[in-house]
Design an enzyme around this catalytic site. Structure first.
Site, short mmCIF file in Angstrom:
data_model
loop_
_atom_site.label_atom_id
_atom_site.label_comp_id
_atom_site.label_asym_id
_atom_site.label_seq_id
_atom_site.Cartn_x
_atom_site.Cartn_y
_atom_site.Cartn_z
N ILE A 125 57.16 53.62 -22.30
CA ILE A 125 57.27 53.13 -20.93
C ILE A 125 58.74 53.00 -20.54
O ILE A 125 59.62 52.78 -21.38
CB ILE A 125 56.56 51.77 -20.78
CG1 ILE A 125 57.14 50.74 -21.75
CG2 ILE A 125 55.07 51.92 -21.00
CD1 ILE A 125 56.52 49.36 -21.62
N CYS A 126 58.97 53.14 -19.25
CA CYS A 126 60.34 53.10 -18.73
C CYS A 126 60.69 51.67 -18.34
O CYS A 126 60.07 51.10 -17.43
CB CYS A 126 60.46 54.03 -17.52
SG CYS A 126 62.11 54.01 -16.76
#
Length: 274
Positions: free
Chosen positions: A86-87
């Protein structure tokens, strides 16, 4: 000689055990590889994720803490894609915003308090899900099992016990009720309801299902068809079975009366002649 990255990871692992948090736990999967951690995170209160327990993986680069770790969730949540990095501003997707002073504790608290309570808005690894679906996943997440760590709820209950031992307050809204506890409660309610029904059936009068033979209706057998070429023998009614109001009886009575009248008249005529 131990590398700075290993020394930092050992320090963080010891710190998390010594000062546990009721909201998450994290540690290396195998002591032989300190750069591969798993974590379990409790969903934030006042959100569709309340009561949920979410398991994930942290991968540290060899130069940690100079470079940030990467995070991915393994438990479905309808907020993050499963098993995809995930960013985050504290992850490997944004090295420019990472601070070496940050650590696992800081990252997990940020994920729980900020990321979980916001929408993805095109975030890499994020996803949009309905509130109902997120609540459904939150309930199911407690029984989710990791092959290396075990069941989410069992892992976190061990953490909560550890928190109580060291004097850390555990919010009951974070603990919540497990799916098994709810199912057990529903099963007890069903069992109680079944006992009430059984008692009502026992107290009710028992009705016999058999009917007296006199009341049983047996259909009359159909007459057998006559054989071809054979005239059926006429049935003559028995005198005992002849009805009392038969016209033949009436005619016989009238005949007897007439005969008596004629006999009386003849005797009167003979008397006059004498």
């Amino acid at each position: 000689m131990t590398s700075p990255s290993i020394r930092r990871l050992l320090k963080e692992s010891t710190d998390l055990h010594k000062y546990p948090s009721p909201y998450f736990t994290a540690g290396p999967v195998d002591e032989s590889n300190l750069h591969d951690w798993h974590f379990t995170l409790a969903g934030p209160t006042s959100s569709p994720y309340v009561g949920g327990l979410y398991h994930g993986r942290i991968t540290f680069p060899p130069t940690y803490p100079l470079r940030p770790p990467s995070f991915r969730f393994l438990t479905p949540s309808a907020r993050f894609e499963v098993n995809r990095e995930i960013c985050l501003s504290i992850s490997g997707h944004h090295e420019e915003t990472w601070q070496p002073a940050w650590g696992v504790r800081t990252a997990l608290l940020a994920i729980r308090s900020e990321i979980f309570q916001s929408e993805s808005k095109g975030q890499v690894g994020g996803m949009e899900g309905s509130e109902g679906l997120r609540r459904e996943y939150a309930l199911a997440s407690r029984g989710w099992i990791c092959r290396e760590c075990g069941e989410n709820e069992r892992v976190m209950r061990g953490v909560w016990e550890r928190c109580k031992e060291v004097g850390v307050e555990v919010d009951e809204s974070v603990i919540g009720r497990s799916e098994n506890e709810k199912l057990d409660e529903m099963g007890q309610m069903d069992a109680s309801h079944s006992v009430e029904l059984d008692s009502a059936e026992v107290s009710a009068p028992v009705q016999s299902q058999s009917q007296p033979e006199a009341e049983a209706t047996v259909p009359a057998p159909a007459p057998a068809p006559a054989a071809v070429g054979i005239r059926p023998t006429p049935t003559v009614p028995s005198p005992n079975t002849m009805p009392t109001n038969s016209p033949w009886l009436d005619r016989a009575i009238v005949g007897v009366v007439i005969a008596l009248i004629i006999l009386v008249l003849r005797r009167v005529t003979d008397a006059d002649k004498l």
